[in-house]
Design an enzyme around this catalytic site. Structure first.
Site, mmCIF file in Angstrom:
data_model
loop_
_atom_site.group_PDB
_atom_site.id
_atom_site.type_symbol
_atom_site.label_atom_id
_atom_site.label_comp_id
_atom_site.label_asym_id
_atom_site.label_seq_id
_atom_site.Cartn_x
_atom_site.Cartn_y
_atom_site.Cartn_z
ATOM 1 N N ASN A 46 7.824 11.904 9.692
ATOM 2 C CA ASN A 46 8.880 10.991 9.249
ATOM 3 C C ASN A 46 8.305 9.686 8.707
ATOM 4 O OD1 ASN A 46 11.015 12.687 10.163
ATOM 5 N ND2 ASN A 46 10.609 12.004 12.246
ATOM 6 N N HIS A 132 22.987 13.585 15.127
ATOM 7 C CA HIS A 132 21.823 13.669 16.011
ATOM 8 C C HIS A 132 22.230 13.765 17.482
ATOM 9 C CE1 HIS A 132 18.041 12.009 17.850
ATOM 10 N NE2 HIS A 132 17.488 12.675 16.856
ATOM 11 N N GLU A 176 25.627 9.820 10.661
ATOM 12 C CA GLU A 176 24.336 9.449 10.111
ATOM 13 C C GLU A 176 24.574 9.139 8.635
ATOM 14 O OE1 GLU A 176 21.268 12.411 10.936
ATOM 15 O OE2 GLU A 176 22.164 12.829 12.887
ATOM 16 N N SER A 180 19.593 14.338 9.376
ATOM 17 C CA SER A 180 18.187 14.594 9.673
ATOM 18 C C SER A 180 17.764 16.038 9.441
ATOM 19 C CB SER A 180 17.869 14.180 11.105
ATOM 20 O OG SER A 180 18.662 14.893 12.017
ATOM 21 N N ASP A 205 24.191 5.642 11.686
ATOM 22 C CA ASP A 205 22.790 5.818 12.065
ATOM 23 C C ASP A 205 21.972 5.975 10.780
ATOM 24 O OD1 ASP A 205 20.320 7.008 12.695
ATOM 25 O OD2 ASP A 205 21.126 8.081 14.427
ATOM 26 N N HIS A 208 17.069 7.845 8.851
ATOM 27 C CA HIS A 208 16.318 8.458 7.750
ATOM 28 C C HIS A 208 16.540 7.787 6.396
ATOM 29 C CE1 HIS A 208 14.679 11.741 10.086
ATOM 30 N NE2 HIS A 208 15.847 11.748 10.725
ATOM 31 N N LYS A 236 10.335 5.794 12.071
ATOM 32 C CA LYS A 236 10.220 6.615 10.860
ATOM 33 C C LYS A 236 9.535 5.808 9.757
ATOM 34 C CE LYS A 236 13.233 9.792 12.843
ATOM 35 N NZ LYS A 236 14.404 9.756 13.683
#
Ligand SMILES: *Cc1c(COP(=O)(O)O)cnc(C)c1O
Length: 385
Positions: A46, A132, A176, A180, A205, A208, A236
């Protein structure tokens, strides 16, 4: 003393279905991962911008340790708040375009404890089906009624909001921004509109997206109003460890007073703050790396499609190569390893049954040659079948 029988039984079941997880030691150096079996090009990290091994970040971390020691000595509300924590929080707020920010010890801890701080038994939480595990944990711990809407399905979310209107004290929509496992993006504009219409809170979230997408790489929420809390991680793109919530000053005060995961845990150590602070300085300037990453991702996605592989709706450096069958996915992952490439197989229970995949994550450190080697290996694998 004999172990309780369930432990043996559950482990045996995992083993029988080839789903037993095991830890393997490895050393990651830049775009490579080194294991007993050799050195591999890492397609599963990541570390999107390569900051985990960046000399500037490393030196900043060591300087902060040199100056302040290895530990924060206590939780934030006791003697654990250093000026370095407060300074990083105000810089994060500025970068995120929010009034305030609050550090957390990990993204998992933030998600699992912020939601229970915001909600109670008479609340409703609406959570994307692919969120997640830490968000799911948080929702369950909160004791609120949990409804999971179909992945990115906005009409479904709206119908759940409508159906439950007026029945709960507080309502939270949680998603998110970049997912992910699929690498696709949430429809934040629509979520914000729905939250407004139904009086719901919104938590996003950005694990990423941070460092990779949005204004100055500060995520897909940057520049948007109507989001109550953004969660970002340092594990990440930032290349180190830890997390934060970006929010209003009042929300920060509230979390400082009511969020157990913040209150009852030792503050992040100086070395981690030094690293995160340096990454925060570097990331807005890393437009060239972000461009390369985006070009690499577009190139790989296009080539994979041409080869007949499905990549879901990936729109980020996370590119799933959907295989479906578990054994076949494992065998492809093994084949890639034989060819010097590390790309992990993701299987149930992490993803839904029948959707096993090789999950590729690209980094700005990957060259076109690395990607072509991956594509050639996939062509050969296709040919062997
Ligand atoms: C990695 C991740 C987390 C957890 O963050 P950590 O800082 O590694 O604990 C939370 N949410 C998502 C979507 C993640 O990918």
């Amino acid at each position: 003393m004999p172990l309780p029988s369930f432990i043996k039984k559950e482990l045996e079941e995992r083993k029988q279905s080839s789903r037993l997880r095991r830890l393997a030691g490895s050393e990651t150096v830049g775009v490579h991962v080194i294991r007993d079996q050799g050195k591999f090009v890492n397609f599963s990290s990541n570390d999107y911008l390569g900051l985990a091994c960046d000399d500037r970040v490393r030196r900043a971390s060591m300087a902060c340790t040199d100056r302040y020691g290895t530990g924060a000595t206590a939780s934030r509300l006791i003697t654990g708040t250093g000026t370095y924590h407060l300074e990083l929080e105000s810089r994060l707020a500025e970068a995120m375009g929010t009034q305030a920010a609050l550090l957390f010890n990990s993204g998992y801890q933030a998600n699992a404890t912020i939601i229970p701080a915001l909600l109670n038994r008479s609340s409703l939480v609406l959570s994307d089906k692919l969120n997640h595990n830490s968000l799911l944990q948080g929702a369950q711990l909160s004791m609120a009624t949990l409804l999971r809407y179909r992945h990115n399905d906005m009409p479904h979310l709206e119908s759940l909001l409508k159906k439950n209107e007026g029945q709960y004290g507080r309502t939270l929509i949680v998603t998110e921004s970049v997912f992910s496992m699929d690498g696709d993006r949430a429809d934040l504009e629509c979520i914000i509109k729905l939250a407004e219409a139904y009086g719901a809170l919104v938590m996003v979230d950005e694990a990423h997206a941070l460092g990779v997408l949005g204004r100055n790489g500060m995520g897909l929420c940057s520049g948007k109003t109507g989001i109550d809390l953004v969660m970002g991680t340092f594990g990440k793109s930032f290349g180190s460890f830890g997390a934060f919530a970006a929010c209003s000053a009042e929300m920060r005060d509230y979390l400082v007073n009511f969020c157990g995961g913040f209150i009852y845990s030792t503050a992040l150590p100086p070395g981690v703050i030094g690293a995160a602070g340096k990454s925060l300085e570097l990331i807005p300037e890393m437009g060239a790396e972000r461009d390369r990453l985006a070009r690499n991702a577009a190139y790989l996605r296009k080539a994979l499609k041409k080869l007949g592989f499905k990549t879901s709706k990936s729109d980020s450096p996370i590119i799933p190569i959907l295989i479906g069958d578990e054994d076949e996915t494992l065998s492809l992952s093994g084949y890639l390893q034989d060819q010097g490439m590390f790309a992990i197989a993701i299987r149930p229970p992490t993803v839904a049954a029948g959707s096993s995949r090789i999950r590729i994550t690209l980094s700005a450190l990957h060259t076109r040659q690395h990607i072509d080697e991956l594509l050639n290996a996939l062509i050969n694998w296709n040919g062997r079948k």
